[in-house]
Design an enzyme around this catalytic site. Structure first.
Site, PDB file in Angstrom:
ATOM      1  CD  GLN A 107      -6.595 -92.580  -6.414  1.00  0.00           C
ATOM      2  OE1 GLN A 107      -5.963 -91.871  -7.182  1.00  0.00           O
ATOM      3  NE2 GLN A 107      -6.751 -92.273  -5.159  1.00  0.00           N
ATOM      4  CB  SER A 142      -0.671 -93.744 -11.708  1.00  0.00           C
ATOM      5  OG  SER A 142      -0.854 -92.353 -11.713  1.00  0.00           O
ATOM      6  CD  GLU A 227       1.041 -87.551   5.658  1.00  0.00           C
ATOM      7  OE1 GLU A 227       1.990 -87.052   5.082  1.00  0.00           O
ATOM      8  OE2 GLU A 227       0.177 -86.907   6.251  1.00  0.00           O
ATOM      9  CD  GLU A 356      -4.171 -73.564  -9.088  1.00  0.00           C
ATOM     10  OE1 GLU A 356      -4.188 -74.818  -9.087  1.00  0.00           O
ATOM     11  OE2 GLU A 356      -3.322 -72.905  -9.715  1.00  0.00           O
TER      12      GLU A 356
HETATM   13  C1  LIG Z   1       1.234 -87.498 -11.716  1.00  0.00           C
HETATM   14  C2  LIG Z   1      -0.248 -87.672 -11.546  1.00  0.00           C
HETATM   15  C3  LIG Z   1      -0.772 -88.899 -11.186  1.00  0.00           C
HETATM   16  C4  LIG Z   1      -2.155 -89.075 -11.070  1.00  0.00           C
HETATM   17  N1  LIG Z   1      -2.625 -90.331 -10.779  1.00  0.00           N
HETATM   18  C5  LIG Z   1      -3.958 -90.519 -10.671  1.00  0.00           C
HETATM   19  C6  LIG Z   1      -4.480 -91.834 -10.408  1.00  0.00           C
HETATM   20  O1  LIG Z   1      -3.734 -92.810 -10.283  1.00  0.00           O
HETATM   21  N2  LIG Z   1      -5.813 -91.988 -10.320  1.00  0.00           N
HETATM   22  C7  LIG Z   1      -6.684 -90.943 -10.447  1.00  0.00           C
HETATM   23  O2  LIG Z   1      -7.871 -91.158 -10.299  1.00  0.00           O
HETATM   24  N3  LIG Z   1      -6.231 -89.682 -10.739  1.00  0.00           N
HETATM   25  C8  LIG Z   1      -4.894 -89.461 -10.846  1.00  0.00           C
HETATM   26  N4  LIG Z   1      -4.409 -88.199 -11.159  1.00  0.00           N
HETATM   27  C9  LIG Z   1      -5.355 -87.135 -11.463  1.00  0.00           C
HETATM   28  C10 LIG Z   1      -5.410 -86.040 -10.414  1.00  0.00           C
HETATM   29  O3  LIG Z   1      -6.019 -86.473  -9.241  1.00  0.00           O
HETATM   30  C11 LIG Z   1      -6.152 -84.854 -11.058  1.00  0.00           C
HETATM   31  O4  LIG Z   1      -5.385 -84.415 -12.155  1.00  0.00           O
HETATM   32  C12 LIG Z   1      -6.354 -83.712 -10.076  1.00  0.00           C
HETATM   33  O5  LIG Z   1      -7.271 -84.071  -9.079  1.00  0.00           O
HETATM   34  C13 LIG Z   1      -6.857 -82.445 -10.801  1.00  0.00           C
HETATM   35  O6  LIG Z   1      -7.971 -82.721 -11.577  1.00  0.00           O
HETATM   36  P1  LIG Z   1      -8.047 -82.285 -13.124  1.00  0.00           P
HETATM   37  O7  LIG Z   1      -6.782 -82.732 -13.785  1.00  0.00           O
HETATM   38  O8  LIG Z   1      -9.335 -82.794 -13.649  1.00  0.00           O
HETATM   39  O9  LIG Z   1      -8.028 -80.715 -13.114  1.00  0.00           O
HETATM   40  P2  LIG Z   1      -9.288 -79.767 -12.840  1.00  0.00           P
HETATM   41  O10 LIG Z   1      -9.932 -80.166 -11.558  1.00  0.00           O
HETATM   42  O11 LIG Z   1     -10.123 -79.699 -14.061  1.00  0.00           O
HETATM   43  O12 LIG Z   1      -8.565 -78.382 -12.616  1.00  0.00           O
HETATM   44  C14 LIG Z   1      -8.181 -77.515 -13.695  1.00  0.00           C
HETATM   45  C15 LIG Z   1      -7.647 -76.227 -13.079  1.00  0.00           C
HETATM   46  O13 LIG Z   1      -8.705 -75.581 -12.339  1.00  0.00           O
HETATM   47  C16 LIG Z   1      -8.302 -75.338 -10.999  1.00  0.00           C
HETATM   48  N5  LIG Z   1      -9.429 -75.504 -10.072  1.00  0.00           N
HETATM   49  C17 LIG Z   1     -10.319 -76.533 -10.063  1.00  0.00           C
HETATM   50  N6  LIG Z   1     -11.199 -76.370  -9.054  1.00  0.00           N
HETATM   51  C18 LIG Z   1     -10.846 -75.228  -8.391  1.00  0.00           C
HETATM   52  C19 LIG Z   1     -11.366 -74.527  -7.274  1.00  0.00           C
HETATM   53  N7  LIG Z   1     -12.443 -74.984  -6.604  1.00  0.00           N
HETATM   54  N8  LIG Z   1     -10.742 -73.388  -6.892  1.00  0.00           N
HETATM   55  C20 LIG Z   1      -9.652 -72.911  -7.576  1.00  0.00           C
HETATM   56  N9  LIG Z   1      -9.132 -73.532  -8.660  1.00  0.00           N
HETATM   57  C21 LIG Z   1      -9.720 -74.675  -9.062  1.00  0.00           C
HETATM   58  C22 LIG Z   1      -7.243 -76.400 -10.724  1.00  0.00           C
HETATM   59  O14 LIG Z   1      -6.391 -76.016  -9.656  1.00  0.00           O
HETATM   60  C23 LIG Z   1      -6.524 -76.475 -12.069  1.00  0.00           C
HETATM   61  O15 LIG Z   1      -5.570 -75.447 -12.182  1.00  0.00           O
HETATM   62  C24 LIG Z   1      -3.033 -87.997 -11.291  1.00  0.00           C
HETATM   63  C25 LIG Z   1      -2.502 -86.745 -11.653  1.00  0.00           C
HETATM   64  C26 LIG Z   1      -1.138 -86.580 -11.789  1.00  0.00           C
HETATM   65  C27 LIG Z   1      -0.608 -85.246 -12.193  1.00  0.00           C
END
Ligand SMILES: Cc1cc2nc3c(=O)[nH]c(=O)nc-3n(C[C@H](O)[C@H](O)[C@H](O)COP(=O)(O)OP(=O)(O)OC[C@H]3O[C@@H](n4cnc5c(N)ncnc54)[C@H](O)[C@@H]3O)c2cc1C
Length: 382
Positions: A107, A142, A227, A356
């Site tokens: 993805q 992933s 789901e 969050e």
């Molecule tokens: C095990 C794992 C597998 C994954 N696999 C994939 C994959 O295959 N493909 C893919 O595309 N992505 C994948 N991801 C990515 C995942 O979708 C993102 O990490 C997730 O959506 C969070 O985005 P970010 O890491 O950019 O954090 P950010 O969005 O930058 O968030 C940083 C912090 O800010 C907080 N925050 C952000 N917005 C808000 C809000 N509006 N209100 C309150 N708090 C907020 C968040 O909760 C977090 O604590 C994977 C992640 C993990 C952990």
């Protein structure tokens, strides 16, 4: 629990058993062609199975020791989206190999500047004759290193005044095209499941667009309604791995714990484990009554993910000082799953939509609280 699974002599059970007698060790392809990998999908890929039939098939496969192909993004995400919006040609080409586990999928959604706020993505696709030329960077992808195809969202709209949710398009991206570089990210567990993916003028055939140009945002959320009903054992790592109940059993088998603080944590864990079991049963019985899953899924995710972190945190603390060594599990249990789970558990509240973001969804859609001020909607869950 207000439902019971059909008895042993139910014709639906007999039918699955008869098939298993003829296919005692079925291949992924045989399971896929029999409609047993995703039985709730329409024919010929599934059996249009209702929730009870799905649970019956799950139970019969489990008791025969038959495992389905593992292709989480293909079967969980790409497939339902292609069923919803793909052309007949796309369905014929991609769905059977995906169900059979022959083609792995990944993805390509998250970017360094677009995670929770996925619609802020900046990877761009520009039409050039019969092709789309894609340039940008994805992250946390992933399984990209194993995948034959990726589901990719990229910006195709050119109107700078349009809402950021408009002008995003959804593509199937073959992962072996020139211009794609996959760079591993090694987790602190030591495993390599994630990657960075760089797209440098990657040329996608026009027929790889899924659905209408500019309408990819609604497709990116489509699978939430798909789901599968499952009576999972409630493993603390997104349904996998040991459960809170397993840890409580371990404590019981070792004669309990003396420390009153640890003992209280064991009791709390047992209560959470039981609440989550009842929530799972409630979800299944709602599906059996024909009710669609709602934002309550966010409540379950928040509870289950934080519970998972507490399960592995307690397992580590029960191990005592020896827990600092990777070859020690709690109370003398083998370390492999418990230690891995402890290192992986922080990811539970990030992947699939952070805790969050789930709380925002609960606040707005379950409790009816006002939306966040001046903020466009974050991705509901990924
Ligand atoms: C095990 C794992 C597998 C994954 N696999 C994939 C994959 O295959 N493909 C893919 O595309 N992505 C994948 N991801 C990515 C995942 O979708 C993102 O990490 C997730 O959506 C969070 O985005 P970010 O890491 O950019 O954090 P950010 O969005 O930058 O968030 C940083 C912090 O800010 C907080 N925050 C952000 N917005 C808000 C809000 N509006 N209100 C309150 N708090 C907020 C968040 O909760 C977090 O604590 C994977 C992640 C993990 C952990």
């Amino acid at each position: 629990m207000d439902f019971e699974l059909p008895p042993d002599d139910d014709p639906r059970r007999i039918e699955v058993r008869a098939w298993l007698t003829g296919h005692p060790s079925p291949s992924g392809r045989e399971l896929a062609e029999a409609g047993l990998v995703a039985p709730h999908w329409p024919r010929p890929w599934g059996l249009e199975a209702d929730p009870v039939q799905q649970l019956v098939i799950d139970a019969e496969l489990r008791s025969a020791g038959v495992r389905r192909p593992v292709n989480p993004i293909g079967i969980g995400w790409a497939g339902p989206t292609l069923l919803h919006a793909g052309t007949q040609e796309q369905k014929d080409r991609y769905l059977m190999p995906l169900l059979a586990g022959e083609d792995m999928w990944c993805q390509l959604f998250s970017e360094p500047g677009a995670g929770s706020d996925l619609a802020a993505l900046s990877t761009r696709a520009v039409r050039d004759g019969d092709e789309w030329v894609v340039t940008g960077q994805k992250i946390w992808t992933s399984l990209a290193q194993h995948a034959r195809y990726g589901i990719l969202i990229a910006r195709t709209g050119t109107d700078p005044t349009a809402s950021k949710h408009k002008g995003i398009s959804y593509f199937v991206c073959p992962m072996d095209l020139p211009g794609i570089t996959i760079r591993p990210i090694i987790e602190m567990t030591g495993a390599h499941t994630f990657n960075e993916v760089f797209l440098d003028e990657v040329r996608l055939p026009a027929e790889n667009l899924v659905g209408d140009e500019g309408e990819g945002w609604s497709l990116a959320k489509v699978t939430l309604a798909n789901e599968r009903v499952s009576l999972s054992s409630g493993g603390a790592l997104w349904g996998q791995g040991p459960t809170g109940g397993d840890l409580v059993d371990l404590v019981r088998a070792r004669g309990g714990v003396e420390d009153p603080v640890l003992r209280q944590r064991v009791v709390d864990l047992h209560i959470e484990d039981e609440i989550l079991r009842l929530i799972r049963l409630r979800t299944v019985s709602a599906a059996i009554r024909g009710e669609a899953p709602g934002p309550e899924a966010s409540i379950r995710k928040v509870l289950a993910d934080e519970h998972g972190q507490r399960v592995f945190g307690l397992a580590k603390d029960l191990t005592g000082a020896a827990g600092m060594l990777t070859d020690q599990g709690p109370l003398g249990a083998p370390a492999d799953l418990w230690h891995h789970g402890f290192l992986f558990a922080p990811a539970l509240t990030v992947g699939g939509g952070t805790g969050e973001v789930q709380r925002n969804i609960i606040g707005e859609r379950v409790l009816g609280l006002p939306h966040e001020p001046d903020v466009e909607r974050p991705a509901a869950a990924r």
